[in-house]
Design a protein around this motif. Structure first.
Motif, PDB file in Angstrom:
ATOM      1  N   GLN A 230       0.840  -1.194   0.000  1.00  0.00           N
ATOM      2  CA  GLN A 230       0.000   0.000   0.000  1.00  0.00           C
ATOM      3  C   GLN A 230       0.872   1.239   0.000  1.00  0.00           C
ATOM      4  OE1 GLN A 230      -2.167  -0.772   3.637  1.00  0.00           O
ATOM      5  NE2 GLN A 230      -3.933  -1.534   2.504  1.00  0.00           N
ATOM      6  N   GLY A 231       0.399   2.299  -0.624  1.00  0.00           N
ATOM      7  CA  GLY A 231       1.095   3.574  -0.580  1.00  0.00           C
ATOM      8  C   GLY A 231       1.890   3.861  -1.840  1.00  0.00           C
ATOM      9  N   ASN A 232       2.826   4.797  -1.693  1.00  0.00           N
ATOM     10  CA  ASN A 232       3.634   5.277  -2.806  1.00  0.00           C
ATOM     11  C   ASN A 232       5.047   4.720  -2.717  1.00  0.00           C
ATOM     12  OD1 ASN A 232       1.607   7.545  -2.032  1.00  0.00           O
ATOM     13  ND2 ASN A 232       2.112   7.928  -4.159  1.00  0.00           N
ATOM     14  N   TRP A 233       5.528   4.130  -3.794  1.00  0.00           N
ATOM     15  CA  TRP A 233       6.919   3.675  -3.883  1.00  0.00           C
ATOM     16  C   TRP A 233       7.714   4.835  -4.457  1.00  0.00           C
ATOM     17  CZ3 TRP A 233       9.329  -1.009  -2.711  1.00  0.00           C
ATOM     18  CH2 TRP A 233      10.655  -1.110  -3.119  1.00  0.00           C
ATOM     19  N   ILE A 234       8.641   5.367  -3.677  1.00  0.00           N
ATOM     20  CA  ILE A 234       9.482   6.486  -4.103  1.00  0.00           C
ATOM     21  C   ILE A 234      10.921   6.010  -4.108  1.00  0.00           C
ATOM     22  CG2 ILE A 234      10.285   8.801  -3.503  1.00  0.00           C
ATOM     23  CD1 ILE A 234       7.604   9.296  -2.204  1.00  0.00           C
ATOM     24  N   THR A 235      11.665   6.351  -5.144  1.00  0.00           N
ATOM     25  CA  THR A 235      13.072   5.960  -5.226  1.00  0.00           C
ATOM     26  C   THR A 235      13.968   7.129  -4.835  1.00  0.00           C
ATOM     27  OG1 THR A 235      13.302   6.620  -7.534  1.00  0.00           O
ATOM     28  CG2 THR A 235      12.568   4.355  -7.117  1.00  0.00           C
ATOM     29  N   SER A 236      15.210   6.816  -4.515  1.00  0.00           N
ATOM     30  CA  SER A 236      16.178   7.865  -4.166  1.00  0.00           C
ATOM     31  C   SER A 236      16.442   8.783  -5.362  1.00  0.00           C
ATOM     32  CB  SER A 236      17.479   7.246  -3.661  1.00  0.00           C
ATOM     33  OG  SER A 236      18.019   6.377  -4.626  1.00  0.00           O
ATOM     34  N   GLU A 237      16.299   8.259  -6.580  1.00  0.00           N
ATOM     35  CA  GLU A 237      16.467   9.074  -7.786  1.00  0.00           C
ATOM     36  C   GLU A 237      15.387  10.148  -7.872  1.00  0.00           C
ATOM     37  OE1 GLU A 237      16.245   8.495 -12.618  1.00  0.00           O
ATOM     38  OE2 GLU A 237      16.717   6.778 -11.367  1.00  0.00           O
ATOM     39  N   GLN A 238      14.160   9.802  -7.509  1.00  0.00           N
ATOM     40  CA  GLN A 238      13.078  10.778  -7.514  1.00  0.00           C
ATOM     41  C   GLN A 238      13.329  11.860  -6.465  1.00  0.00           C
ATOM     42  OE1 GLN A 238      10.164   7.590  -7.027  1.00  0.00           O
ATOM     43  NE2 GLN A 238       8.969   8.563  -8.666  1.00  0.00           N
ATOM     44  N   VAL A 239      13.789  11.475  -5.282  1.00  0.00           N
ATOM     45  CA  VAL A 239      14.066  12.441  -4.214  1.00  0.00           C
ATOM     46  C   VAL A 239      15.176  13.395  -4.649  1.00  0.00           C
ATOM     47  CG1 VAL A 239      14.894  12.698  -1.842  1.00  0.00           C
ATOM     48  CG2 VAL A 239      13.256  10.898  -2.405  1.00  0.00           C
TER      49      VAL A 239
ATOM     50  N   ASP B 250      16.929   2.539  -4.147  1.00  0.00           N
ATOM     51  CA  ASP B 250      17.414   3.030  -5.436  1.00  0.00           C
ATOM     52  C   ASP B 250      16.915   2.171  -6.591  1.00  0.00           C
ATOM     53  OD1 ASP B 250      18.846   0.788  -4.845  1.00  0.00           O
ATOM     54  OD2 ASP B 250      20.806   1.626  -5.302  1.00  0.00           O
ATOM     55  N   ARG B 251      15.859   1.433  -6.375  1.00  0.00           N
ATOM     56  CA  ARG B 251      15.309   0.547  -7.404  1.00  0.00           C
ATOM     57  C   ARG B 251      13.794   0.585  -7.360  1.00  0.00           C
ATOM     58  NH1 ARG B 251      13.311  -3.875  -4.859  1.00  0.00           N
ATOM     59  NH2 ARG B 251      13.935  -4.097  -2.710  1.00  0.00           N
ATOM     60  N   GLN B 252      13.182   0.075  -8.389  1.00  0.00           N
ATOM     61  CA  GLN B 252      11.736  -0.060  -8.444  1.00  0.00           C
ATOM     62  C   GLN B 252      11.336  -1.382  -7.783  1.00  0.00           C
ATOM     63  OE1 GLN B 252       9.490   2.116  -9.410  1.00  0.00           O
ATOM     64  NE2 GLN B 252      11.023   3.624 -10.002  1.00  0.00           N
ATOM     65  N   PRO B 253      10.094  -1.534  -7.369  1.00  0.00           N
ATOM     66  CA  PRO B 253       9.704  -2.757  -6.665  1.00  0.00           C
ATOM     67  C   PRO B 253       9.788  -4.018  -7.516  1.00  0.00           C
ATOM     68  CG  PRO B 253       7.793  -1.389  -7.081  1.00  0.00           C
ATOM     69  CD  PRO B 253       8.996  -0.590  -7.462  1.00  0.00           C
ATOM     70  N   PHE B 254       9.695  -3.886  -8.833  1.00  0.00           N
ATOM     71  CA  PHE B 254       9.761  -5.056  -9.693  1.00  0.00           C
ATOM     72  C   PHE B 254      11.193  -5.487  -9.975  1.00  0.00           C
ATOM     73  CE2 PHE B 254       9.324  -1.263 -12.288  1.00  0.00           C
ATOM     74  CZ  PHE B 254      10.441  -1.342 -13.105  1.00  0.00           C
ATOM     75  N   GLN B 255      12.183  -4.672  -9.588  1.00  0.00           N
ATOM     76  CA  GLN B 255      13.583  -5.030  -9.786  1.00  0.00           C
ATOM     77  C   GLN B 255      14.080  -5.795  -8.578  1.00  0.00           C
ATOM     78  OE1 GLN B 255      14.934  -0.993 -10.252  1.00  0.00           O
ATOM     79  NE2 GLN B 255      15.257  -1.288 -12.436  1.00  0.00           N
ATOM     80  N   LYS B 256      14.889  -6.821  -8.822  1.00  0.00           N
ATOM     81  CA  LYS B 256      15.441  -7.585  -7.711  1.00  0.00           C
ATOM     82  C   LYS B 256      16.461  -6.739  -6.969  1.00  0.00           C
ATOM     83  CE  LYS B 256      14.624 -12.115  -9.427  1.00  0.00           C
ATOM     84  NZ  LYS B 256      15.005 -13.475  -9.321  1.00  0.00           N
ATOM     85  N   ALA B 257      16.586  -6.982  -5.686  1.00  0.00           N
ATOM     86  CA  ALA B 257      17.505  -6.199  -4.859  1.00  0.00           C
ATOM     87  C   ALA B 257      18.953  -6.493  -5.236  1.00  0.00           C
ATOM     88  CB  ALA B 257      17.270  -6.507  -3.390  1.00  0.00           C
ATOM     89  N   ASP B 258      19.280  -7.729  -5.584  1.00  0.00           N
ATOM     90  CA  ASP B 258      20.659  -8.091  -5.908  1.00  0.00           C
ATOM     91  C   ASP B 258      20.642  -9.112  -7.030  1.00  0.00           C
ATOM     92  OD1 ASP B 258      23.365  -8.506  -5.921  1.00  0.00           O
ATOM     93  OD2 ASP B 258      23.361  -9.796  -4.164  1.00  0.00           O
ATOM     94  N   THR B 259      21.325  -8.796  -8.117  1.00  0.00           N
ATOM     95  CA  THR B 259      21.365  -9.718  -9.246  1.00  0.00           C
ATOM     96  C   THR B 259      22.443 -10.770  -9.085  1.00  0.00           C
ATOM     97  OG1 THR B 259      22.896  -8.315 -10.455  1.00  0.00           O
ATOM     98  CG2 THR B 259      20.536  -7.947 -10.821  1.00  0.00           C
ATOM     99  N   GLY B 260      23.409 -10.519  -8.176  1.00  0.00           N
ATOM    100  CA  GLY B 260      24.482 -11.473  -7.977  1.00  0.00           C
ATOM    101  C   GLY B 260      25.642 -11.252  -8.927  1.00  0.00           C
ATOM    102  N   ARG B 261      25.538 -10.263  -9.816  1.00  0.00           N
ATOM    103  CA  ARG B 261      26.603  -9.956 -10.766  1.00  0.00           C
ATOM    104  C   ARG B 261      27.131  -8.567 -10.467  1.00  0.00           C
ATOM    105  NH1 ARG B 261      24.252 -10.874 -16.538  1.00  0.00           N
ATOM    106  NH2 ARG B 261      26.344 -10.221 -17.063  1.00  0.00           N
ATOM    107  N   ASP B 262      28.464  -8.428 -10.457  1.00  0.00           N
ATOM    108  CA  ASP B 262      29.065  -7.139 -10.141  1.00  0.00           C
ATOM    109  C   ASP B 262      29.103  -6.211 -11.334  1.00  0.00           C
ATOM    110  OD1 ASP B 262      29.442  -7.870  -7.536  1.00  0.00           O
ATOM    111  OD2 ASP B 262      31.453  -8.633  -7.882  1.00  0.00           O
TER     112      ASP B 262
END
Length: 145
Positions: A21-30, A97-109
């Motif tokens: 619920q609510g608004n998903w805000i990213t650090s890029e938007q801020v 710093d990501r959208q909710p549909f993006q995984k937090a960690d891809t495992g690749r550097d």
């Protein structure tokens, strides 16, 4: 076999859906916010606020709440204040710093980085691929050129 079509790794019985619920805000938007912006500019960047108090029209609240079916709940708050039609300040929790549909960690550097050595030389010396030959009878209409 029938359950393999579900395609999720969050197995739990009974099923408990995620509640978001609510608004998903990213650090890029801020980072795009600047003092003096109009209400419409802020609405364009952050979206329509979830909470607009009729008694304090100079304050917009952007809460976010996630209660996954299994796991820890997450809650964030972000607030902006206006004087007249201009943005004067904002504060709140640290935003992702990501959208909710993006995984937090891809495992690749280094995503997209090629390995060093002979692979780079081989990639530099390759010729572009030729167009595939047309299939006879597949298209009776000649393409426009």
């Amino acid at each position: 076999m029938a359950l393999s079509a579900c395609g999720t790794t969050n197995w739990g019985f009974p099923y408990r859906p995620d509640v978001q619920q609510g608004n998903w805000i990213t650090s890029e938007q801020v980072a795009q916010l600047q003092q003096g912006m109009t209400r419409e500019q802020v609405r364009f960047i952050l979206g329509t606020p979830t909470l607009q108090d009729i008694f304090r029209s100079d304050r917009w609240d952007y809460p976010y709440f996630l209660k996954p079916g299994y796991g820890e709940q997450e809650e964030r708050k972000f607030t902006v204040w206006f004087e007249g039609d201009g943005l004067v300040r904002w504060e709140g929790d640290e935003q992702p710093d990501r959208q909710p549909f993006q995984k937090a960690d891809t495992g690749r550097d280094n995503i997209g980085a090629e390995s060093e050595g002979d692979d780079n030389e081989a990639a530099a010396n390759t010729e572009p691929e030729a167009e595939p030959a047309p299939i006879p009878g597949a298209n009776s209409v000649e393409p426009l050129r």
